[in-house]
Motif scaffolding. Structure first.
Motif, PDB file in Angstrom:
ATOM      1  N   TYR A   8     -66.797  30.634  31.614  1.00 23.24           N
ATOM      2  CA  TYR A   8     -68.169  31.118  31.796  1.00 23.24           C
ATOM      3  C   TYR A   8     -68.132  32.338  32.705  1.00 23.24           C
ATOM      4  CZ  TYR A   8     -73.246  30.671  32.403  1.00 23.24           C
ATOM      5  OH  TYR A   8     -74.596  30.886  32.398  1.00 23.24           O
ATOM      6  N   TRP A   9     -68.703  33.443  32.226  1.00 23.32           N
ATOM      7  CA  TRP A   9     -68.675  34.687  32.993  1.00 23.32           C
ATOM      8  C   TRP A   9     -69.730  34.679  34.097  1.00 23.32           C
ATOM      9  CZ3 TRP A   9     -68.458  38.532  28.259  1.00 23.32           C
ATOM     10  CH2 TRP A   9     -67.180  38.453  27.680  1.00 23.32           C
ATOM     11  N   LEU A  10     -69.352  35.232  35.253  1.00 18.88           N
ATOM     12  CA  LEU A  10     -70.222  35.336  36.417  1.00 18.88           C
ATOM     13  C   LEU A  10     -70.440  36.802  36.768  1.00 18.88           C
ATOM     14  CD1 LEU A  10     -68.515  32.550  38.556  1.00 18.88           C
ATOM     15  CD2 LEU A  10     -70.641  32.332  37.251  1.00 18.88           C
ATOM     16  N   GLN A  11     -71.440  37.067  37.590  1.00 25.56           N
ATOM     17  CA  GLN A  11     -71.782  38.428  37.995  1.00 25.56           C
ATOM     18  C   GLN A  11     -71.072  38.781  39.306  1.00 25.56           C
ATOM     19  OE1 GLN A  11     -75.966  39.056  38.672  1.00 25.56           O
ATOM     20  NE2 GLN A  11     -75.705  41.133  39.426  1.00 25.56           N
ATOM     21  N   PRO A  12     -70.315  39.864  39.341  1.00 32.54           N
ATOM     22  CA  PRO A  12     -69.784  40.308  40.633  1.00 32.54           C
ATOM     23  C   PRO A  12     -70.932  40.582  41.605  1.00 32.54           C
ATOM     24  CG  PRO A  12     -68.736  41.489  38.821  1.00 32.54           C
ATOM     25  CD  PRO A  12     -69.885  40.730  38.225  1.00 32.54           C
ATOM     26  N   GLU A  13     -70.762  40.150  42.849  1.00 33.47           N
ATOM     27  CA  GLU A  13     -71.816  40.360  43.838  1.00 33.47           C
ATOM     28  C   GLU A  13     -72.090  41.861  43.994  1.00 33.47           C
ATOM     29  OE1 GLU A  13     -72.890  38.708  48.249  1.00 33.47           O
ATOM     30  OE2 GLU A  13     -70.905  39.613  47.988  1.00 33.47           O
ATOM     31  N   PRO A  14     -73.354  42.285  43.836  1.00 37.86           N
ATOM     32  CA  PRO A  14     -73.643  43.712  43.954  1.00 37.86           C
ATOM     33  C   PRO A  14     -73.659  44.169  45.411  1.00 37.86           C
ATOM     34  CG  PRO A  14     -75.665  42.496  43.578  1.00 37.86           C
ATOM     35  CD  PRO A  14     -74.543  41.496  43.492  1.00 37.86           C
ATOM     36  N   GLU A  15     -73.547  45.465  45.572  1.00 36.41           N
ATOM     37  CA  GLU A  15     -73.653  46.056  46.915  1.00 36.41           C
ATOM     38  C   GLU A  15     -75.086  46.039  47.401  1.00 36.41           C
ATOM     39  OE1 GLU A  15     -74.208  50.548  48.033  1.00 36.41           O
ATOM     40  OE2 GLU A  15     -72.078  50.210  47.620  1.00 36.41           O
ATOM     41  N   HIS A  16     -76.028  46.187  46.455  1.00 35.09           N
ATOM     42  CA  HIS A  16     -77.416  46.453  46.845  1.00 35.09           C
ATOM     43  C   HIS A  16     -78.317  46.043  45.686  1.00 35.09           C
ATOM     44  CE1 HIS A  16     -80.961  49.226  47.363  1.00 35.09           C
ATOM     45  NE2 HIS A  16     -80.750  48.979  48.652  1.00 35.09           N
ATOM     46  N   SER A  17     -79.578  45.774  46.003  1.00 36.98           N
ATOM     47  CA  SER A  17     -80.548  45.442  44.963  1.00 36.98           C
ATOM     48  C   SER A  17     -81.943  45.846  45.430  1.00 36.98           C
ATOM     49  CB  SER A  17     -80.519  43.945  44.652  1.00 36.98           C
ATOM     50  OG  SER A  17     -81.437  43.620  43.636  1.00 36.98           O
ATOM     51  N   PHE A  57    -103.441  38.999  35.897  1.00 41.02           N
ATOM     52  CA  PHE A  57    -103.232  38.103  34.762  1.00 41.02           C
ATOM     53  C   PHE A  57    -101.737  37.898  34.555  1.00 41.02           C
ATOM     54  CE2 PHE A  57    -103.181  36.322  30.595  1.00 41.02           C
ATOM     55  CZ  PHE A  57    -104.422  35.732  30.421  1.00 41.02           C
ATOM     56  N   TRP A  58    -100.944  38.975  34.787  1.00 39.27           N
ATOM     57  CA  TRP A  58     -99.495  38.922  34.623  1.00 39.27           C
ATOM     58  C   TRP A  58     -98.816  39.375  35.912  1.00 39.27           C
ATOM     59  CZ3 TRP A  58     -98.440  36.608  30.160  1.00 39.27           C
ATOM     60  CH2 TRP A  58     -99.309  36.778  29.093  1.00 39.27           C
ATOM     61  N   ALA A  59     -97.683  38.777  36.216  1.00 39.33           N
ATOM     62  CA  ALA A  59     -96.848  39.215  37.329  1.00 39.33           C
ATOM     63  C   ALA A  59     -95.583  39.856  36.780  1.00 39.33           C
ATOM     64  CB  ALA A  59     -96.473  38.023  38.213  1.00 39.33           C
ATOM     65  N   VAL A  60     -95.273  41.035  37.287  1.00 39.13           N
ATOM     66  CA  VAL A  60     -94.068  41.766  36.885  1.00 39.13           C
ATOM     67  C   VAL A  60     -93.151  41.860  38.097  1.00 39.13           C
ATOM     68  CG1 VAL A  60     -93.158  43.935  35.988  1.00 39.13           C
ATOM     69  CG2 VAL A  60     -95.404  43.113  35.220  1.00 39.13           C
ATOM     70  N   ASN A  61     -91.887  41.505  37.905  1.00 35.05           N
ATOM     71  CA  ASN A  61     -90.905  41.612  38.991  1.00 35.05           C
ATOM     72  C   ASN A  61     -89.611  42.158  38.396  1.00 35.05           C
ATOM     73  OD1 ASN A  61     -89.462  41.455  41.344  1.00 35.05           O
ATOM     74  ND2 ASN A  61     -89.164  39.243  41.256  1.00 35.05           N
ATOM     75  N   ILE A  62     -89.353  43.441  38.611  1.00 28.72           N
ATOM     76  CA  ILE A  62     -88.163  44.103  38.080  1.00 28.72           C
ATOM     77  C   ILE A  62     -87.144  44.243  39.202  1.00 28.72           C
ATOM     78  CG2 ILE A  62     -87.270  46.210  37.015  1.00 28.72           C
ATOM     79  CD1 ILE A  62     -90.115  46.693  35.928  1.00 28.72           C
ATOM     80  N   ARG A  63     -85.909  43.870  38.904  1.00 29.75           N
ATOM     81  CA  ARG A  63     -84.856  43.981  39.912  1.00 29.75           C
ATOM     82  C   ARG A  63     -83.702  44.794  39.331  1.00 29.75           C
ATOM     83  NH1 ARG A  63     -83.613  42.043  44.660  1.00 29.75           N
ATOM     84  NH2 ARG A  63     -85.402  40.638  44.741  1.00 29.75           N
ATOM     85  N   VAL A  64     -83.198  45.721  40.125  1.00 33.15           N
ATOM     86  CA  VAL A  64     -82.025  46.495  39.728  1.00 33.15           C
ATOM     87  C   VAL A  64     -80.903  46.210  40.713  1.00 33.15           C
ATOM     88  CG1 VAL A  64     -83.288  48.312  38.511  1.00 33.15           C
ATOM     89  CG2 VAL A  64     -82.900  48.525  40.976  1.00 33.15           C
ATOM     90  N   TYR A  65     -79.662  46.325  40.228  1.00 34.31           N
ATOM     91  CA  TYR A  65     -78.486  45.926  40.994  1.00 34.31           C
ATOM     92  C   TYR A  65     -77.444  47.041  40.965  1.00 34.31           C
ATOM     93  CZ  TYR A  65     -80.387  41.268  39.791  1.00 34.31           C
ATOM     94  OH  TYR A  65     -81.188  40.168  39.596  1.00 34.31           O
ATOM     95  N   ALA A  74     -77.651  54.241  45.985  1.00 35.88           N
ATOM     96  CA  ALA A  74     -78.147  55.527  45.487  1.00 35.88           C
ATOM     97  C   ALA A  74     -78.575  55.420  44.028  1.00 35.88           C
ATOM     98  CB  ALA A  74     -77.067  56.595  45.652  1.00 35.88           C
ATOM     99  N   VAL A  75     -77.802  54.685  43.249  1.00 33.11           N
ATOM    100  CA  VAL A  75     -78.144  54.498  41.833  1.00 33.11           C
ATOM    101  C   VAL A  75     -79.417  53.674  41.710  1.00 33.11           C
ATOM    102  CG1 VAL A  75     -77.359  53.548  39.640  1.00 33.11           C
ATOM    103  CG2 VAL A  75     -75.732  54.713  41.142  1.00 33.11           C
ATOM    104  N   ASN A  76     -79.536  52.623  42.508  1.00 29.85           N
ATOM    105  CA  ASN A  76     -80.736  51.789  42.472  1.00 29.85           C
ATOM    106  C   ASN A  76     -81.987  52.589  42.837  1.00 29.85           C
ATOM    107  OD1 ASN A  76     -79.320  49.517  41.704  1.00 29.85           O
ATOM    108  ND2 ASN A  76     -79.120  48.706  43.789  1.00 29.85           N
ATOM    109  N   ARG A  77     -81.869  53.450  43.850  1.00 30.62           N
ATOM    110  CA  ARG A  77     -83.022  54.268  44.246  1.00 30.62           C
ATOM    111  C   ARG A  77     -83.451  55.168  43.095  1.00 30.62           C
ATOM    112  NH1 ARG A  77     -85.269  51.831  48.509  1.00 30.62           N
ATOM    113  NH2 ARG A  77     -83.727  51.340  50.120  1.00 30.62           N
ATOM    114  N   ALA A  78     -82.479  55.756  42.404  1.00 30.28           N
ATOM    115  CA  ALA A  78     -82.808  56.631  41.278  1.00 30.28           C
ATOM    116  C   ALA A  78     -83.450  55.836  40.143  1.00 30.28           C
ATOM    117  CB  ALA A  78     -81.548  57.343  40.793  1.00 30.28           C
TER     118      ALA A  78
END
Length: 523
Positions: free
Chosen positions: A231-240, A314-322, A326-330
């Motif tokens: 089962y594949w896992l996600q490498p821990e990111p530097e930032h989110s 009515f709807w909740a939106v929660n977007i997360r980038v990893y 610097a890439v996340n900010r962009a």
């Protein structure tokens, strides 16, 4: 719970089979009292518990014991219903499709056999829970994250095999499977894909093989019993970065989907997007009677006022980038600009960096929780829920059409409306949670009528459920009807070849072995 025998199995045959099982696992792990049968029943059963009553349970502790039990089941013609942990609430829990079937409880096999930090995968047995794996990764300082479903008290393997999903870049759980060990219906053992070569080092990193590849054949199926799984896992990111907002109007879901969906496909957003309606938040804040205690479905004007009182859209939106900061900010800037074309509401931003504490209530961090089980308390009494979840293309045209139709069907049955959408790259899962008091016969009967109506309506619209409760496996299977159910006919031909005695999970996903085919609902 009283003993029921499987169709075609006599009492003496059943007793002889249980005695044979005792010879493998001992008396303590051959579970055949009335209390044992109660334990393996469907806790959320929408009706009569006897509809899916287990005959007994047997719990092996190894692959070898599993093989022995399967061989004995063939000898005594006793069907087995494999489970990992039996926590599949809303879909049947540990109960079998055919009454009298012996539950094969794989929960004693709960070793984490390998964790590879460099290549980001693990190898687990069926009984390993999300909490087990999470605690193991943290205790041993593995720089890896999991993906977890909303309610994560079940099995990592079981959830992936049943097409569960989570809310990180690794949220399509069946896609994370890479290399299995399987006890076949004859008791033989095989290893899939690169594992077909003894000692192959690529078993859990390459998801195909030389020739046909079979991992997905064992998901949502009754073709074998998975005893090990890569089962594949996600490498821990530097930032989110998390970007959250409340969208006020029901129709907003259209532009939300059309904005997010292209960014999912081009990789700007790589996380499964969960967009929940307001009732999805309210069920975690209290019971229905805390907000509205009138008869029937909560009126729209009451729901509007509750949202205003609690500052909910009515709807909740929660977007997360990893990834790198610097890439996340962009990425976050691009996402903000795209949403600004449709709304003046600004995102609330929350940033996280490696080493900081994570928000354990945010599934985007891959931390298991069982808090969403609180939804079962919504109606009061002995609460329960079912999920009706068709798959639709991730465009506003399809999303709005499915929303309008399912909303109308649910309203016609006078049930509270609780919908959400989980957005993949090209599809959306439309989850409609139907909550009821299982001791209220009128509520249960109404929910059953509603579920039947939703299946029929979705089929008419060209949408199909991806997963369903035991009681509706045949009706949902019937909707996959191209060329006189050619897909099901092929599955049953394979089933008959691999499992000539029909031992493993007869009726699962509407796939019936020849021995039990007359049991198909409506046949």
């Amino acid at each position: 719970m009283r003993l029921q025998l499987p169709p075609g199995v006599t009492a003496s045959q059943f007793d002889a089979g249980l005695n044979a099982f005792r010879g493998v696992v001992g008396d303590d792990w051959t579970l055949a009292t009335d209390l044992d049968r109660d334990t393996y029943a469907d806790y959320y059963a929408p009706g009569d518990l006897d509809e899916h009553a287990p005959g007994a349970a047997v719990a092996p502790a190894s692959v070898e014991e599993t093989q022995a039990i399967v061989r004995l089941a063939n000898e005594h013609r006793i069907p087995l219903w494999p489970i990992s942990r039996g926590k599949n609430l809303g879909y049947g829990a540990a109960a079998p499709r055919v009454p009298g079937t012996v539950v094969l409880d794989m929960g004693r096999m709960r070793r984490i056999l390998e964790v590879n930090d460099d290549l980001a995968y693990c190898v687990v047995e069926p009984g390993v829970s999300f909490f087990d794996l999470y605690e193991y990764l943290r205790a041993n300082n593995h720089p890896l994250w999991m993906s977890v479903p909303g309610n994560a008290w079940g099995s990592v393997m079981g959830n992936a095999l049943d097409h569960g999903f989570g809310y990180t870049p690794y949220g399509f759980h069946a896609r994370n499977i890479c290399g299995m060990e399987v006890v076949m219906p004859t008791g033989d053992v095989m290893r899939t894909n690169m594992g077909g070569m003894e000692g192959n080092h690529s078993w859990h990193v390459y998801p195909l093989s030389f020739g046909p590849s079979f991992d997905q054949m064992f998901t949502q199926s009754n073709m074998g019993i998975v005893t090990k799984m890569g089962y594949w896992l996600q490498p821990e990111p530097e930032h989110s970065i998390s970007l959250s907002m409340e969208a006020p109007n029901e129709e907003d879901i259209g532009w939300i989907v059309d904005t997010i969906s292209p960014m999912r496909r081009n990789g700007l957003i790589d996380q499964n997007q969960f967009v929940s309606s307001s009732l999805g938040r309210l069920v975690l804040m209290g019971q229905r009677s805390d907000f509205y205690d009138g008869p029937g479905a909560m009126p729209d004007e009451v729901a509007d006022q509750i949202r205003a009182d609690h500052n909910l859209g009515f709807w909740a939106v929660n977007i997360r980038v990893y990834g790198e900061e610097a890439v996340n900010r962009a990425k976050a800037d691009v996402i903000r600009r795209a949403f600004a074309e449709h709304t003046d509401t600004e995102f609330v931003e929350t940033a996280w960096s490696r080493g900081e504490e994570v928000n354990t209530m945010d599934p985007g961090f891959g931390v298991p929780t069982a808090v969403p089980l609180q939804m079962a308390n919504w109606t009061g009494g002995r609460g329960a829920h079912l999920g009706f979840s068709p798959i639709v293309p991730a465009t506003s045209e399809h999303i709005l059409r499915q929303l309008e139709r399912s909303r109308a069907v649910i309203a016609a049955h006078d049930v509270d409306f609780y919908a959400s959408f989980t957005l993949g790259e090209r599809y959306a899962t439309n989850i409609n949670m139907l909550m009821y008091d299982r001791d209220d016969e009128e509520q249960v009967a109404n929910i059953r009528r509603l579920f039947n109506a939703l299946i029929a309506d979705a089929r008419e619209s060209g949408y199909g459920e991806y997963r369903t409760h035991l009681s509706w496996m045949d009706p949902v299977s019937d909707t996959y009807d191209f060329n006189d159910h050619a897909q099901r006919r092929m599955a049953e031909a394979i089933k008959d070849a691999l499992d000539p005695n029909g031992i493993i999970a007869p009726g699962k996903q509407g796939i019936w072995p020849e021995r039990y085919r007359a049991q198909r609902e409506g046949s």
